[in-house]
Design an enzyme around this catalytic site. Sequence first.
Site, PDB file in Angstrom:
ATOM      1  N   CYS A  24       0.947  -1.413   0.333  1.00 46.20           N
ATOM      2  CA  CYS A  24       0.064  -0.195  -0.107  1.00 46.20           C
ATOM      3  C   CYS A  24       1.075   0.823   0.360  1.00 46.20           C
ATOM      4  O   CYS A  24       1.964   1.058   0.483  1.00 46.20           O
ATOM      5  CB  CYS A  24      -0.843   0.064   1.450  1.00 46.20           C
ATOM      6  SG  CYS A  24      -1.787   1.432   1.240  1.00 46.20           S
ATOM      7  N   CYS A  60      -3.714   6.454   0.114  1.00 47.82           N
ATOM      8  CA  CYS A  60      -3.314   4.542  -0.790  1.00 47.82           C
ATOM      9  C   CYS A  60      -2.753   4.834  -1.857  1.00 47.82           C
ATOM     10  O   CYS A  60      -2.874   3.870  -2.975  1.00 47.82           O
ATOM     11  CB  CYS A  60      -4.294   4.089  -0.381  1.00 47.82           C
ATOM     12  SG  CYS A  60      -4.566   3.440   1.666  1.00 47.82           S
ATOM     13  N   LYS A 111     -12.386  -5.206   2.346  1.00 43.84           N
ATOM     14  CA  LYS A 111     -11.772  -4.307   3.125  1.00 43.84           C
ATOM     15  C   LYS A 111     -12.801  -2.592   3.499  1.00 43.84           C
ATOM     16  O   LYS A 111     -12.823  -2.153   2.749  1.00 43.84           O
ATOM     17  CB  LYS A 111     -10.416  -4.125   3.116  1.00 43.84           C
ATOM     18  CG  LYS A 111      -9.905  -3.259   3.712  1.00 43.84           C
ATOM     19  CD  LYS A 111      -8.600  -2.758   3.901  1.00 43.84           C
ATOM     20  CE  LYS A 111      -7.878  -1.235   3.851  1.00 43.84           C
ATOM     21  NZ  LYS A 111      -6.438  -1.150   4.154  1.00 43.84           N
ATOM     22  N   ARG A 161      -3.182   3.973  12.473  1.00 39.80           N
ATOM     23  CA  ARG A 161      -3.065   4.831  11.279  1.00 39.80           C
ATOM     24  C   ARG A 161      -2.015   5.533  12.660  1.00 39.80           C
ATOM     25  O   ARG A 161      -1.072   6.708  12.123  1.00 39.80           O
ATOM     26  CB  ARG A 161      -4.147   5.506  11.214  1.00 39.80           C
ATOM     27  CG  ARG A 161      -4.846   4.929   9.792  1.00 39.80           C
ATOM     28  CD  ARG A 161      -5.729   5.965   9.565  1.00 39.80           C
ATOM     29  NE  ARG A 161      -6.851   4.579   8.675  1.00 39.80           N
ATOM     30  CZ  ARG A 161      -7.793   5.427   8.275  1.00 39.80           C
ATOM     31  NH1 ARG A 161      -8.125   6.052   8.908  1.00 39.80           N
ATOM     32  NH2 ARG A 161      -8.358   3.939   6.997  1.00 39.80           N
ATOM     33  N   ARG A 181     -11.221   7.829   3.307  1.00 35.38           N
ATOM     34  CA  ARG A 181     -11.293   6.360   2.754  1.00 35.38           C
ATOM     35  C   ARG A 181     -11.941   5.719   1.810  1.00 35.38           C
ATOM     36  O   ARG A 181     -11.785   4.911   0.835  1.00 35.38           O
ATOM     37  CB  ARG A 181      -9.852   5.306   2.921  1.00 35.38           C
ATOM     38  CG  ARG A 181      -8.605   5.694   4.205  1.00 35.38           C
ATOM     39  CD  ARG A 181      -7.474   4.693   3.670  1.00 35.38           C
ATOM     40  NE  ARG A 181      -6.796   5.028   5.078  1.00 35.38           N
ATOM     41  CZ  ARG A 181      -5.244   5.961   4.690  1.00 35.38           C
ATOM     42  NH1 ARG A 181      -5.475   6.858   3.904  1.00 35.38           N
ATOM     43  NH2 ARG A 181      -4.408   5.667   5.779  1.00 35.38           N
ATOM     44  N   GLU A 240     -16.767  -8.302  -4.233  1.00 33.99           N
ATOM     45  CA  GLU A 240     -15.075  -7.901  -4.375  1.00 33.99           C
ATOM     46  C   GLU A 240     -14.001  -9.166  -4.381  1.00 33.99           C
ATOM     47  O   GLU A 240     -13.369  -9.273  -4.701  1.00 33.99           O
ATOM     48  CB  GLU A 240     -14.935  -6.803  -3.267  1.00 33.99           C
ATOM     49  CG  GLU A 240     -15.280  -5.152  -3.467  1.00 33.99           C
ATOM     50  CD  GLU A 240     -13.754  -5.327  -4.348  1.00 33.99           C
ATOM     51  OE1 GLU A 240     -13.248  -5.043  -4.646  1.00 33.99           O
ATOM     52  OE2 GLU A 240     -14.336  -3.376  -4.114  1.00 33.99           O
ATOM     53  N   LYS A 297     -11.784  -7.919   6.320  1.00 38.11           N
ATOM     54  CA  LYS A 297     -11.166  -6.777   7.457  1.00 38.11           C
ATOM     55  C   LYS A 297     -11.767  -5.839   7.951  1.00 38.11           C
ATOM     56  O   LYS A 297     -12.412  -4.897   6.626  1.00 38.11           O
ATOM     57  CB  LYS A 297      -9.849  -5.977   6.825  1.00 38.11           C
ATOM     58  CG  LYS A 297      -9.052  -5.759   7.453  1.00 38.11           C
ATOM     59  CD  LYS A 297      -7.930  -4.570   6.493  1.00 38.11           C
ATOM     60  CE  LYS A 297      -7.180  -3.486   7.675  1.00 38.11           C
ATOM     61  NZ  LYS A 297      -6.182  -3.250   6.930  1.00 38.11           N
ATOM     62  N   SER A 342      -6.073  -3.115  14.644  1.00 40.94           N
ATOM     63  CA  SER A 342      -5.830  -2.649  15.668  1.00 40.94           C
ATOM     64  C   SER A 342      -6.580  -1.903  16.550  1.00 40.94           C
ATOM     65  O   SER A 342      -7.389  -2.395  18.168  1.00 40.94           O
ATOM     66  CB  SER A 342      -4.624  -1.378  15.097  1.00 40.94           C
ATOM     67  OG  SER A 342      -5.769  -0.573  13.925  1.00 40.94           O
TER      68      SER A 342
HETATM   69  C1  PBG Z   1      -2.795   0.807   5.370  1.00 40.63           C
HETATM   70  C2  PBG Z   1      -3.436  -0.504   6.562  1.00 40.63           C
HETATM   71  C3  PBG Z   1      -4.453  -0.325   6.949  1.00 40.63           C
HETATM   72  C4  PBG Z   1      -3.984  -1.138   8.136  1.00 40.63           C
HETATM   73  C5  PBG Z   1      -3.908  -2.446   7.142  1.00 40.63           C
HETATM   74  N1  PBG Z   1      -3.253  -1.779   5.854  1.00 40.63           N
HETATM   75  C6  PBG Z   1      -5.099   1.029   7.481  1.00 40.63           C
HETATM   76  C7  PBG Z   1      -6.097   1.643   6.715  1.00 40.63           C
HETATM   77  O1  PBG Z   1      -6.660   0.597   5.926  1.00 40.63           O
HETATM   78  O2  PBG Z   1      -6.647   2.533   6.817  1.00 40.63           O
HETATM   79  C8  PBG Z   1      -4.795  -1.205   9.515  1.00 40.63           C
HETATM   80  C9  PBG Z   1      -5.119  -2.226   9.963  1.00 40.63           C
HETATM   81  C10 PBG Z   1      -4.948  -2.389  11.456  1.00 40.63           C
HETATM   82  O3  PBG Z   1      -5.913  -1.378  11.586  1.00 40.63           O
HETATM   83  O4  PBG Z   1      -4.656  -3.174  12.314  1.00 40.63           O
HETATM   84  N2  PBG Z   1      -3.717   0.585   3.913  1.00 40.63           N
END
Ligand code: PBG
Length: 324
Positions: free
Chosen positions: A120, A130, A195, A205, A217, A233, A248, A274
């Site tokens: 990414c 991204c 996602k 973040r 996003r 998707e 996710k 997270s």
């Molecule tokens: C990058 C990405 C993100 C996460 C994984 N890859 C952040 C986002 O999309 O803003 C989030 C992972 C997490 O919250 O543990 N695009």
Amino acid sequence: MHFPQYRARRLRQHPALRRLVQETTLVPQDFILPLFVVPGQGQRRPIATLPGHEHLSPDQAAEEARMAADLGLLAVLLFGLPAHKDPLGQEAYSEQGVVQQAIRAIKRAVPELVVITDVCLCEYTDHGHCGVVENGRVVNDLTLELLSKTALSHVEAGADMVAPSDMMDGRVGAIRQALDAKGYVDVPIMAYAAKYASSFYGPFREAADSAPQFGDRRAYQMDPPNAREALREVRLDIAEGADIVMVKPALPYLDVLYRVRQLTDLPLAAYNVSGEFAMIKAAAQRGWLNEEQAMLEALLGIKRAGADMIITYFAKEAARLLAK
Ligand code: PBG
């Protein structure tokens, strides 16, 4: 069968009996550990929003990978924080980028471990989006070229698998083509297929310094109310060549995970993100939850819903507990 002939409690009478009829089992091999790589040497800096996790320089990432393997984990997922950000995220596809360095260090130190890389641009762009931004919008097709370059540079550094997380249309196909053209026909792609634009990425973040500097996003990540769209998707990513598909976040989207499980017989990953980690950590710190039990119950729920593998910040702790 009805009460009193059938008594559901009979099979719950003691621990061994309960285990005998247990339908879902967690093992350390289920978990993939995310690592955050920073420039430098000998660096290990705690990440405030992810207790127990650290920003690691490539050499330290290799040590951490060694520890992960010793705990029975099979794979790590790498994220990078570059020295410099720019509008095109150039360090994402630099041979000397932090992730590329970490891949080489980890493969040298722990060759048996599967090294997966997040593909990414958001950690590498100064605007935090991204992809390539033009007139305040992320431009899809231009971004595909940079994502393909990034994936290829990871594989050239020795990555075992690439995991695009950007949610651009067509990126799995573009990356597959780029890898195949260079002869990397055997390197698999784990697609962040469904996602969502989620508030549960907040702690990440902070950890990855990847918050968008304007807007959000929602013009590329999925809208939380939609589940049928997730199936579209997933189908698209499979058609483009995905080897593993992902849902996710995990916990607020277990219905999506379950539906994707019915849709495909490909291996299915779930990202226990997270914010899901943070909720349990924060509640446990206040003494409101038993951390170990809540963690294992959450992970079990994700596996029961259909995940074959779980990307989780609990990977080490859970592996340690399950080894007991
Ligand atoms: C990058 C990405 C993100 C996460 C994984 N890859 C952040 C986002 O999309 O803003 C989030 C992972 C997490 O919250 O543990 N695009």
